[in-house]
Every structure is written in C-alpha cells, then in structure tokens.
Design a protein around this motif. Structure first.
Motif, PDB file in Angstrom:
ATOM      1  N   ILE A  25       0.869  -1.274   0.040  1.00  0.00           N
ATOM      2  CA  ILE A  25       0.005   0.073  -0.076  1.00  0.00           C
ATOM      3  C   ILE A  25       0.867   1.253  -0.163  1.00  0.00           C
ATOM      4  O   ILE A  25       0.716   2.094  -0.879  1.00  0.00           O
ATOM      5  CB  ILE A  25      -1.062   0.056   1.126  1.00  0.00           C
ATOM      6  N   ALA A  26       1.808   1.310   0.899  1.00  0.00           N
ATOM      7  CA  ALA A  26       2.730   2.326   0.956  1.00  0.00           C
ATOM      8  C   ALA A  26       3.616   2.608  -0.354  1.00  0.00           C
ATOM      9  O   ALA A  26       3.592   3.776  -0.634  1.00  0.00           O
ATOM     10  CB  ALA A  26       4.056   2.197   2.118  1.00  0.00           C
ATOM     11  N   LYS A  28       2.519   1.739  -3.462  1.00  0.00           N
ATOM     12  CA  LYS A  28       1.738   2.138  -4.309  1.00  0.00           C
ATOM     13  C   LYS A  28       1.400   3.899  -4.059  1.00  0.00           C
ATOM     14  O   LYS A  28       1.216   4.508  -4.922  1.00  0.00           O
ATOM     15  CB  LYS A  28       0.194   1.636  -4.213  1.00  0.00           C
ATOM     16  N   GLU A  29       1.269   4.098  -3.009  1.00  0.00           N
ATOM     17  CA  GLU A  29       0.955   5.490  -2.408  1.00  0.00           C
ATOM     18  C   GLU A  29       2.267   6.304  -2.970  1.00  0.00           C
ATOM     19  O   GLU A  29       2.091   7.368  -3.594  1.00  0.00           O
ATOM     20  CB  GLU A  29       0.909   5.683  -1.093  1.00  0.00           C
ATOM     21  N   HIS A  30       3.355   6.000  -2.687  1.00  0.00           N
ATOM     22  CA  HIS A  30       4.604   6.783  -2.931  1.00  0.00           C
ATOM     23  C   HIS A  30       4.928   6.512  -4.714  1.00  0.00           C
ATOM     24  O   HIS A  30       5.988   7.654  -4.845  1.00  0.00           O
ATOM     25  CB  HIS A  30       5.733   6.411  -2.117  1.00  0.00           C
ATOM     26  N   SER A  32       2.980   5.973  -7.149  1.00  0.00           N
ATOM     27  CA  SER A  32       1.656   6.002  -8.182  1.00  0.00           C
ATOM     28  C   SER A  32       2.026   7.276  -9.039  1.00  0.00           C
ATOM     29  O   SER A  32       1.892   7.196 -10.304  1.00  0.00           O
ATOM     30  CB  SER A  32       0.635   6.002  -7.712  1.00  0.00           C
ATOM     31  N   GLU A 152      -3.442  12.252  -9.873  1.00  0.00           N
ATOM     32  CA  GLU A 152      -3.918  11.154 -10.331  1.00  0.00           C
ATOM     33  C   GLU A 152      -5.213  11.479 -11.461  1.00  0.00           C
ATOM     34  O   GLU A 152      -5.780  12.133 -10.993  1.00  0.00           O
ATOM     35  CB  GLU A 152      -4.364   9.863  -9.381  1.00  0.00           C
TER      36      GLU A 152
END
Length: 152
Positions: A25-26, A28-30, A32, A152
């Motif tokens: 998850i982290a 993907k957050e950083h 993306s 995004e």
C-alpha cells in the motif's frame, strides 16, 4: 504444546502477511505519481512521436527506426522503475531473511519468546522499508524531472 506452537506460528505468519500488505500500500502511494508519469505522460509522447514517423516519403526501415527511437524514453523509464523496485525488494528480502535466520537459530536453542522476537524483527524491517519509499520516489521523480505532486 505443538498445537500451541503451530497456532502461534500461524498468527505470526498472518501478521507478517499484513506487514507485507502494508508495504505494498505504501509503495503504491509513493510510486503512483511515477507510474502515472511513465504510463501516461511518456506513453502519450511516444504515440505522438510514433505518429509523426508515418510519412509516405519514408522507407519502411526509416519508419521502423523512427518508431524505435520514439520508444527509447518510455523503455528506459520503465527499466529504471523496475530496477529501483528490484533493489528495494532485494533489500527488504535480505532484511526479512535475517529475521528468519535469527528466529531459526533461537528456536534451535529453545530460547523463550522467539515468536515475539521474530515479529519485532519483521516489524522493524517493514518499517525501515516503508521509510525508504519516499526517498525512492524522490530519486525517481528527480530522474524523470517530475516536479511537485502529480495528480492521479
């Protein structure tokens, strides 16, 4: 006692899986914004460039070379992201392997609290990995000249 140990191992295994999920998850957050840059901005530039290659005055070889040259920035960027992620995953894997080795050694020595030590080690390794993600993202953004936050 074996049932208790097996249940404890299952519980720790579930927690380890949750930690790995947290890292995903982290990541993907950083990352993306970087993936968006590669998948949209660079891909769009590639297609625009490739479109311009198709000119009836050019030979098939010239068109092919032109299209291939257009793909270089996208391919290079994808390789860079893949290489950085592979290094990150390798570091994390080595760190988790150290935790596993410590656990196995403690288990052989029948030390008490081995599961707690394993869980603590995994927690530290995953937190260290998560702390590295912003730096990894910043390094890739700098390589791609991405300024600020990409929406995004």
């Amino acid at each position: 006692m074996d049932h208790l140990a097996a249940a404890e191992e299952r519980l720790v295994s579930e927690r380890v899986q949750q930690k790995l999920h947290d890292i995903n998850i982290a990541a993907k957050e950083h990352l993306s914004p970087i993936q968006d840059h590669v998948n949209f901005t660079l891909q769009q530039a590639y297609f625009k460039c490739a479109y311009e290659c198709f000119d009836r005055r050019r030979s098939q070889d010239q068109i092919s070379n032109c299209v291939e040259n257009c793909s270089v920035p996208v391919v290079r960027s994808q390789q860079m992201v893949e290489n950085e992620m592979a290094k990150f995953q390798e570091r994390l894997s080595r760190s988790l392997m150290v935790c596993q080795d410590k656990y196995e050694a403690a288990k052989v020595q029948k030390k008490p609290g081995t599961m707690n030590d394993l869980e603590s080690c995994v927690e530290q390794s995953t937190q260290d990995g998560i702390k590295m993600l912003p730096h990894l993202g910043d390094r890739l953004k700098a390589s791609f000249s991405i300024s600020g936050e990409v929406k995004e």
